[in-house]
Design an enzyme around this catalytic site. Structure first.
Site, PDB file in Angstrom:
ATOM      1  N   ARG A 170       0.752  -1.242   0.020  1.00 43.94           N
ATOM      2  CA  ARG A 170      -0.143   0.149   0.125  1.00 43.94           C
ATOM      3  C   ARG A 170       0.958   1.373   0.031  1.00 43.94           C
ATOM      4  NH1 ARG A 170      -3.354  -2.715  -1.690  1.00 43.94           N
ATOM      5  NH2 ARG A 170      -5.478  -2.866  -1.148  1.00 43.94           N
ATOM      6  N   ASP A 194       4.945  -0.294  -6.853  1.00 43.37           N
ATOM      7  CA  ASP A 194       3.625  -0.575  -7.439  1.00 43.37           C
ATOM      8  C   ASP A 194       2.428   0.183  -6.919  1.00 43.37           C
ATOM      9  OD1 ASP A 194       2.377  -2.372  -9.693  1.00 43.37           O
ATOM     10  OD2 ASP A 194       1.568  -3.279  -8.076  1.00 43.37           O
ATOM     11  N   GLU A 228      -2.379   7.269  -5.523  1.00 44.51           N
ATOM     12  CA  GLU A 228      -2.304   6.652  -6.926  1.00 44.51           C
ATOM     13  C   GLU A 228      -3.590   6.678  -7.642  1.00 44.51           C
ATOM     14  OE1 GLU A 228      -1.148   2.694  -5.192  1.00 44.51           O
ATOM     15  OE2 GLU A 228      -3.409   2.041  -5.901  1.00 44.51           O
ATOM     16  N   HIS A 248      -0.176  -0.360  -9.948  1.00 48.52           N
ATOM     17  CA  HIS A 248      -0.820  -1.237  -8.855  1.00 48.52           C
ATOM     18  C   HIS A 248      -1.119  -2.591  -9.973  1.00 48.52           C
ATOM     19  CE1 HIS A 248      -3.108  -1.211  -4.909  1.00 48.52           C
ATOM     20  NE2 HIS A 248      -2.836  -2.330  -5.435  1.00 48.52           N
TER      21      HIS A 248
END
Ligand code: COI
Length: 335
Positions: free
Chosen positions: A238, A262, A267, A299
């Site tokens: 996260r 990621d 985001e 992600h």
């Protein structure tokens, strides 16, 4: 009269549809699909259904949850694992039964994490940039080897355990930190007692823990100051686990030698969107994205055929179980 069970599924992508159709055929249950996300504006479309199955990175708002119960729906099944984008107190207060998919493919996340580490160690971003200009020289991008690294794994749940197996397969030394000790990893003697020990020994740090108030910004300036100069940080968990400004300072000062992200704090402004030529109003993203030693991916660690199939099947099974029995094996505890 016999009531035919009906579910409403939000945020459906095309790659999920074949798995959904297969499930419907096997279960003879009507599932209505929409690509829209589950919000205050869209929740009314589920009126008359017995349960909702949803997937989104956007937060589930409290007003949406309230509205869900007003139209008589108490069964909500998420197709992912993290529940940090939903207010569990509100879920409990409204009497909503919530499920997730706790394990859909830990290998997907672990393999992606290792892929990104290999790219950082072998400096592929720099090589790609050089190759685009037809510069095919080796130097100066001399690389590092994974078998020489001490990988500090924070979080030894399903994903952390998979990652450890892969890192060990490459011959890396692995150390691990978790509040809960896995007996097999304990037997191997992998655990350190404190995060400080991990920070001080690791040349690579990888995060495999959920976001809780207690883990928010766990990688901050204080933590970074304890790390080995040149350490590589990997985050496919996260975004909010890392204070991005502290990460930028650490990179500027050379304490951090590279990072693969990621997930990012903000985001949803950028990830899973086609932004074309639009200006990106996210200074930390722009800063990190421009660096040779930082890899950003949107992600995508979870995004494999195996994972998507499991997310669809398990969430539909969970919703069915909630509707039929009032509870489910994957019920999220809200205490
Ligand atoms: C999760 O399963 O919680 C993920 O991080 C996947 C994501 C795209 C919501």
């Amino acid at each position: 009269m016999y009531h035919q069970m009906k579910m409403m599924m939000y945020g459906v992508r095309d790659d999920e549809r074949p798995f959904i159709e297969q499930w419907q055929e096997q279960n003879h249950i009507d599932v209505q699909l929409t690509d829209q996300l589950l919000t205050e504006e869209t929740v009314d479309q589920a009126r008359g259904y017995d349960g909702i199955v949803a997937f989104q990175q956007l937060s589930y708002s409290n007003r949406m949850l309230q509205r869900m119960t007003e139209i008589g729906i108490y069964n909500l099944s998420l197709r992912n694992v993290g529940v940090d984008n939903i207010d569990l107190k509100q879920v409990a207060k409204l009497g909503i039964k919530l499920t997730n998919v706790p394990v859909y493919s830990p290998e997907a996340i672990a393999e992606f994490t290792v892929t990104q580490l290999m790219q950082l160690l072998r400096r592929t971003k720099e090589y790609t940039q050089k190759f685009e200009k037809h510069d095919f020289r080796w130097a100066p991008q001399i690389s590092k080897e994974l078998n020489q690294q001490t990988v500090g794994v924070i979080g030894t749940g399903h994903i952390g355990q998979c990652a450890i197996r892969i890192f060990q397969g490459f011959g890396a030394k692995v150390i691990a930190y978790d509040k809960f000790h896995n007996p097999e990893l304990e037997r191997q003697g992998l655990y350190v007692d404190t995060l400080d020990e991990l920070y001080c020994q690791a040349t690579v740090i990888t995060l495999h823990i959920p976001l809780f108030p207690s883990t928010q910004h766990m990688i901050d300036a204080t933590a970074i100051a304890k790390m080995n100069p040149g350490v590589i940080i990997l985050n496919a968990a996260r975004g909010q686990l890392i204070d991005e400004q502290a990460l930028i300072d650490g990179l500027d000062r050379g304490i951090i030698g590279g990072a693969a992200l990621d997930v990012m704090e903000d985001e949803i402004k950028v990830f899973n969107r086609n932004l074309g030529d639009q200006k990106i109003d996210y200074p930390e993203f722009n800063n990190l994205f421009s660096r040779d030693n930082v890899l950003i991916s949107p992600h995508t660690a979870f995004y494999t055929d195996v994972a998507v199939r499991n997310m669809v099947e398990v969430s539909l099974n969970n919703n069915r179980q909630l509707i039929e029995t009032g509870t489910a094996d994957n019920l999220i505890s809200t205490d």
